[in-house]
Design a protein around this motif. Structure first.
Motif, short mmCIF file in Angstrom:
data_model
loop_
_atom_site.label_atom_id
_atom_site.label_comp_id
_atom_site.label_asym_id
_atom_site.label_seq_id
_atom_site.Cartn_x
_atom_site.Cartn_y
_atom_site.Cartn_z
N ALA A 260 9.82 -1.43 -3.94
CA ALA A 260 8.61 -1.76 -2.77
C ALA A 260 7.22 -1.25 -3.71
CB ALA A 260 9.37 -0.96 -1.59
N VAL A 261 7.13 0.30 -3.57
CA VAL A 261 6.06 0.48 -4.09
C VAL A 261 5.68 0.33 -5.15
CG1 VAL A 261 4.53 2.79 -4.68
CG2 VAL A 261 6.30 2.99 -2.66
N CYS A 262 6.21 -0.15 -6.89
CA CYS A 262 5.54 -0.87 -7.58
C CYS A 262 5.41 -2.28 -7.29
CB CYS A 262 6.95 -0.36 -8.34
SG CYS A 262 6.99 0.83 -9.07
N ALA A 263 6.21 -2.86 -6.66
CA ALA A 263 6.03 -4.51 -5.94
C ALA A 263 4.77 -4.31 -5.16
CB ALA A 263 7.26 -4.74 -5.57
N ILE A 264 4.96 -3.91 -4.61
CA ILE A 264 3.45 -4.14 -3.43
C ILE A 264 1.70 -3.42 -4.28
CG2 ILE A 264 2.66 -2.97 -1.51
CD1 ILE A 264 4.79 -2.75 -0.26
N GLY A 265 2.30 -2.14 -4.74
CA GLY A 265 1.09 -1.85 -5.75
C GLY A 265 0.75 -2.73 -6.80
N GLY A 266 1.01 -3.86 -7.38
CA GLY A 266 0.54 -4.72 -8.10
C GLY A 266 1.23 -4.89 -9.39
N ILE A 267 2.25 -3.73 -9.90
CA ILE A 267 2.95 -3.43 -10.95
C ILE A 267 3.80 -4.06 -11.17
CG2 ILE A 267 3.89 -1.40 -11.90
CD1 ILE A 267 3.16 0.75 -10.66
N SER A 268 4.01 -5.46 -12.47
CA SER A 268 5.03 -6.25 -12.17
C SER A 268 6.15 -4.51 -13.24
CB SER A 268 4.37 -6.72 -14.22
OG SER A 268 5.53 -7.21 -15.04
N LEU A 269 7.48 -5.70 -12.24
CA LEU A 269 9.05 -5.33 -12.74
C LEU A 269 8.94 -5.81 -14.13
CD1 LEU A 269 10.10 -5.38 -9.42
CD2 LEU A 269 8.97 -3.29 -11.00
N ASN A 270 8.14 -6.59 -15.10
CA ASN A 270 8.33 -6.45 -16.53
C ASN A 270 8.46 -5.90 -17.48
OD1 ASN A 270 10.10 -9.06 -15.44
ND2 ASN A 270 8.31 -9.96 -15.51
N GLY A 271 7.53 -4.61 -16.75
CA GLY A 271 6.88 -3.94 -17.75
C GLY A 271 5.57 -4.69 -18.58
N GLY A 272 5.23 -3.34 -19.35
CA GLY A 272 3.60 -3.38 -20.57
C GLY A 272 2.48 -3.23 -19.38
N ASN A 273 2.79 -3.01 -18.09
CA ASN A 273 1.64 -2.41 -17.06
C ASN A 273 1.61 -1.84 -16.00
OD1 ASN A 273 2.62 -4.00 -15.29
ND2 ASN A 273 0.36 -4.32 -13.85
N PHE A 274 0.06 -1.28 -15.93
CA PHE A 274 0.22 0.10 -15.18
C PHE A 274 -1.17 0.00 -14.42
CE2 PHE A 274 -0.96 4.50 -13.91
CZ PHE A 274 -0.47 4.74 -13.10
N THR A 275 -0.94 0.37 -12.77
CA THR A 275 -2.30 0.38 -12.10
C THR A 275 -2.37 1.96 -11.65
OG1 THR A 275 -3.46 -0.47 -11.03
CG2 THR A 275 -1.82 -1.98 -10.92
N ALA A 276 -3.81 2.92 -11.40
CA ALA A 276 -3.40 3.93 -10.85
C ALA A 276 -3.50 3.55 -9.05
CB ALA A 276 -4.33 4.93 -11.22
N VAL A 277 -4.93 2.51 -8.64
CA VAL A 277 -5.01 1.53 -7.43
C VAL A 277 -4.05 1.23 -6.64
CG1 VAL A 277 -7.01 0.85 -6.04
CG2 VAL A 277 -6.84 1.81 -8.30
N GLY A 278 -3.65 0.10 -7.18
CA GLY A 278 -2.00 -0.09 -6.61
C GLY A 278 -0.80 0.72 -6.29
N PHE A 279 -0.11 1.83 -7.75
CA PHE A 279 0.14 2.88 -7.37
C PHE A 279 -0.01 3.95 -6.34
CE2 PHE A 279 2.48 6.68 -8.41
CZ PHE A 279 3.48 6.53 -8.44
N PHE A 280 -1.43 3.74 -5.77
CA PHE A 280 -1.24 4.85 -5.14
C PHE A 280 -1.34 4.38 -4.01
CE2 PHE A 280 -5.05 6.28 -2.36
CZ PHE A 280 -5.05 8.12 -2.32
N CYS A 281 -2.12 3.16 -3.82
CA CYS A 281 -1.80 2.12 -2.24
C CYS A 281 -0.77 1.92 -2.06
CB CYS A 281 -3.49 0.75 -2.59
SG CYS A 281 -5.12 1.31 -2.65
N GLY A 282 0.16 1.42 -3.01
CA GLY A 282 1.45 0.79 -3.49
C GLY A 282 2.15 2.17 -2.06
N SER A 283 1.63 3.11 -1.67
CA SER A 283 2.41 4.16 -1.41
C SER A 283 2.12 4.53 0.41
CB SER A 283 2.29 5.95 -2.19
OG SER A 283 3.19 6.01 -3.69
N TRP A 284 1.17 4.24 0.04
CA TRP A 284 0.40 3.84 1.50
C TRP A 284 0.83 3.57 2.42
CZ3 TRP A 284 -2.26 8.10 4.39
CH2 TRP A 284 -2.75 8.76 4.09
N ILE A 285 0.99 2.38 1.62
CA ILE A 285 0.55 0.92 2.46
C ILE A 285 2.73 0.91 3.01
CG2 ILE A 285 1.51 -1.61 2.36
CD1 ILE A 285 -0.98 -1.91 0.37
N LEU A 286 3.32 1.94 2.28
CA LEU A 286 4.60 1.55 2.84
C LEU A 286 5.02 2.57 3.26
CD1 LEU A 286 8.13 1.03 2.25
CD2 LEU A 286 7.72 2.74 0.37
N THR A 287 3.95 3.78 3.61
CA THR A 287 4.49 4.94 4.82
C THR A 287 3.44 4.35 5.72
OG1 THR A 287 3.58 6.22 3.20
CG2 THR A 287 3.70 6.68 4.78
N MET A 288 2.41 3.19 5.76
CA MET A 288 1.63 3.29 6.88
C MET A 288 3.05 2.08 7.88
SD MET A 288 -2.25 2.92 6.40
CE MET A 288 -2.02 1.63 4.99
#
Length: 329
Positions: A260-288
């Protein structure tokens, strides 16, 4: 309209376009909307006590998601994240309560078990040439079975010096949140500035091209699986420090949360990308979302349905944003 106003309007439009082109833009907008919704529909969402609890939970979710992230970036998946968390919890509880080991030794032993689980996963994926889905699904039953068998379902009590970190405050926030910030920054530096991190992204982007360029793809896969399970063990340590107990029930929902955190944070599950802002936001979104639904007195038995729907919406929005962004480039 004067030339100055036209220039300002053009600059604002360019900034908005550049923001929309970022993979993390959807997550940032979602956080703002959730804050507005929950702060206006509940009276205690923005209280200091609730924000403290939110920061502790978000920190644990970040490490749970980090465990999935390390295999997602190479186009794989780890379905044993929760089971490794359960096994790590039991190792921790056994080391402290039954064996009487000191806290530092118990922590090292717990992380070591996570590393062993990860290496086993990675070796099986590489040597058997099977999908990580099949391997980690099978291993999740093994790890979870060992955890339940050793503990017989009982929870272990932990010492106060171990739980001090999980309940600590640093100003208005928690000690765990500070660890989360450091973790996200470390991930950003790792994938952007370190050769090993860039090799991982290259492997996830195009495995064949990575192999032809001299990257040892098999070693990358084993290393990513090892780091994945190490992070699952660290998540178990933080979870135990937060709750004060270690039980085999730890990690039951972690697989869902990690994706959920990866998908919500805009991190592709097909590989090859990472975004720190999206990852951080994804953790908070799920929590909230979980916290906000509870405060709105939503029936807890429907919580999983709401989470699943929100994940689907988030992925759909990101897919739509990607298509529109491609046309805008």
């Amino acid at each position: 309209m004067s030339n100055a106003n036209k220039k300002k309007s053009s600059n604002a439009g360019t900034m908005l376009k550049n923001f929309f082109l970022q993979s993390w833009s959807s997550a940032v907008v979602a956080i703002v909307l959730l804050i507005l919704i929950f702060s206006t529909t509940t009276n205690s969402f923005l209280t200091q006590y609730n924000l403290f609890n939110l920061s502790r939970t978000a920190a644990v979710y970040a490490f749970i998601a980090g465990a999935q992230l390390m295999v997602a970036v190479i186009g794989g998946m780890n379905l044993s994240v929760g089971a490794v968390g359960a096994l790590s919890s039991i190792v921790l509880g056994t080391a402290i309560q039954d064996m009487g080991l000191s806290t530092p030794v118990a922590i090292i032993l717990t992380v070591l078990v996570g590393a062993i689980c990860g290496v086993i996963n990675g070796l099986l994926v590489v040597k058997l040439k099977l999908s990580g889905f099949i391997i980690t699904l099978a291993m999740s039953f093994i790890y979870d079975g060992i955890a339940t068998g050793v503990s017989h379902g009982y929870a272990y009590s932990l010492t106060e010096n171990f739980t001090a970190l999980g309940r600590s405050r640093v100003g208005p926030t928690s000690g765990l949140f500070i660890i989360m910030i450091l973790f996200v920054v470390l991930l950003a530096v790792f994938f952007r500035n370190m050769r090993f991190g860039r090799n991982i992204l290259a492997t996830g982007g195009n495995e064949s091209a990575a192999a032809l360029s001299g990257i040892r793809v098999d070693r990358i896969k084993i290393a990513c699986n090892a780091i994945s399970c190490i992070l699952a063990s660290v998540a178990a340590l933080l979870w135990a420090s937060r709750t004060g107990t270690a039980a085999s029930s730890t990690g039951q929902d972690w697989m869902l949360y990690s994706f959920a955190v990866c998908a919500i944070g805009g991190i592709s599950l097909n590989g090859g990308n990472f975004t720190a802002v999206g990852f951080f936001c994804g953790s908070w979104i799920l929590t909230m979302i979980r916290n906000g639904l509870t405060m709105m007195n939503v029936d807890i038995y429907y919580e999983q349905a709401f989470l699943g729907a929100i994940i689907l919406i988030a992925v759909s929005i990101e897919s739509l944003r990607t298509r529109v962004a491609e046309k805008m480039r």
